[in-house]
Design a protein around this motif. Sequence first.
Motif, PDB file in Angstrom:
ATOM      1  N   PRO A 392       6.919   9.393   6.622  1.00 16.42           N
ATOM      2  CA  PRO A 392       6.081   8.654   7.527  1.00 16.42           C
ATOM      3  C   PRO A 392       5.127   7.249   6.849  1.00 16.42           C
ATOM      4  N   THR A 393       5.590   6.334   7.470  1.00 16.88           N
ATOM      5  CA  THR A 393       5.085   4.755   6.919  1.00 16.88           C
ATOM      6  C   THR A 393       3.774   4.143   8.352  1.00 16.88           C
ATOM      7  N   GLU A 394       2.917   3.266   8.545  1.00 19.89           N
ATOM      8  CA  GLU A 394       2.129   2.920   8.587  1.00 19.89           C
ATOM      9  C   GLU A 394       2.666   1.670   9.988  1.00 19.89           C
ATOM     10  N   THR A 395       2.281   1.476  10.894  1.00 20.67           N
ATOM     11  CA  THR A 395       2.901   0.693  11.520  1.00 20.67           C
ATOM     12  C   THR A 395       1.463  -0.317  12.009  1.00 20.67           C
ATOM     13  N   ASN A 398      -0.123  -1.013  15.119  1.00 21.28           N
ATOM     14  CA  ASN A 398      -1.518  -0.428  15.678  1.00 21.28           C
ATOM     15  C   ASN A 398      -2.602  -0.895  14.714  1.00 21.28           C
ATOM     16  N   LYS A 399      -2.741  -1.644  14.285  1.00 24.38           N
ATOM     17  CA  LYS A 399      -4.202  -1.713  13.671  1.00 24.38           C
ATOM     18  C   LYS A 399      -5.268  -1.731  14.603  1.00 24.38           C
ATOM     19  N   ALA A 400      -6.673  -0.997  14.225  1.00 21.35           N
ATOM     20  CA  ALA A 400      -7.501  -1.836  14.630  1.00 21.35           C
ATOM     21  C   ALA A 400      -8.086  -2.781  14.975  1.00 21.35           C
ATOM     22  N   HIS A 401      -8.693  -3.750  16.029  1.00 21.32           N
ATOM     23  CA  HIS A 401      -9.095  -5.036  16.868  1.00 21.32           C
ATOM     24  C   HIS A 401      -9.549  -4.989  15.845  1.00 21.32           C
TER      25      HIS A 401
END
Length: 483
Positions: A392-395, A398-401
């Motif tokens: 699984p890898t990051e998306t 969906n990083k925090a604002h």
Amino acid sequence: MGSEKKKLTTSWGAPVGDNQNSVTAGSRGPTLIQDVHLLEKLAHFNRERIPERIVHAKGAGAHGYFEVTNDLTKYTKASFLSEVGKQTPLFVRFSTVAGELGSADTVRDPRGFAVKFYTEDGNYDLVGNNTPVFFIRDAIKFPDFIHTQKRDPKTHLKNPTAVWDFWSLSPESLHQVTILMSDRGIPATYRHMHGFGSHTFKWVNAEGEAVWIKYHFKTEQGIKNLDPKVAVQIAGENPDYHIEDLYNSIEKGDYPKWKLYVQIMPLEDANTYRFDPFDVTKVWSQKDYPLIEVGQMVLNRNPENYFAEVEQATFSPGTLVPGIDVSPDKMLQGRLFAYHDAHRYRVGTNHQMLPINRPRTEVNHYQRDGAMRFDQNGGDSVNYEPNSFDGPTETPENKAHQYVVSGVAASVAYDHDDHYTQAGDLYRLLSEAERSRLVANIAAAMEGVSKEEILLRQIQHFYKADPEYGQRVAQALNLPIPE
């Protein structure tokens, strides 16, 4: 000559320079993890009792659902709020704060109001109280505050001197103290009280635009409170009154309901509003930021097993989903660490895998091992990232604002120190009968305070909020009215 004052130190003997303000980036924050004194205080505090919760030890829980009744997708991309009519399963835990597992339900105390939404993007926890504000506004003071609410280390009895000594030396507590000592300090049942997120949170929409928000759960059963004498009687006759009431109402099909509203503030208003919007001892005026309906919460199923579901339920304001983020609120920033840490200690490092806490969506990460790991522990899959094995890898979407921070990293307080206006406004909103009961409750709660200087110091706070407020409390205690 008097004896030399003892220096406050850390557990490793280093002197503490500031025990009132956590280290933040500028006066507004956020809190910096380099504040090892704050982390040590919170981590030690979370480990002071075995095995019940340090606070909110006694409570009741129920299953239900949340249904969206208003389209607010222009403000948030949170999936469970994506369309009118959408229903999301949830679990709620109500609680008293200061008492132990065997304490009475009908004491004068704030009530915990924690909601776990099982969304398709993972769990979202909204962990609040039945009051819109709190006693303190910096997490570094939380262990000290709760010590005053718990048992005296010498007598093992509740100690009103410690309670009022702390409050009188912490004027930011006045707003919450006024609410606590009012009629709403003893709800008739868990069903007949509002709930609040209390803190300021951030909503982010699909375009990456953000707003500050506050949550309000309004009971559809109406507000009902207990007369203190009746509450004392019930505490002796049926100390589990609130747990029993919630269970019985659901069993007979009288399902408790709350409507959820939000207040919405444009990001830029935070720099000009007359109170710091991140200070959890303050509210936002509903004239400035009116309530906007979001949906309805319904509780319709009791737990099958109290320990497995209510006792082992774990909530944290850091359990977030895309579209919902935190604010620089210093109390909230401390809770982001402390709650998860408390659960790792109390329930275990794998507490999120228990059925009551497990998300209703697929979980993929590289966390392995730990006590009581009871699934396949990742099997033979790779346990690191980045990797070349399709793990699984990051998306990035969906990083925090992001938000701007500025200032010097130092232990500093909020810029605003008006602790009296909102408490005074609340006092003036009360009817004459409500004011009389408020004053009587305060006078009763102050019985047993051993130092008159503590009483006089607290009366000065009441007086600064509203002269009549201070005068009436002083008269009730047969003490001189402040000049």
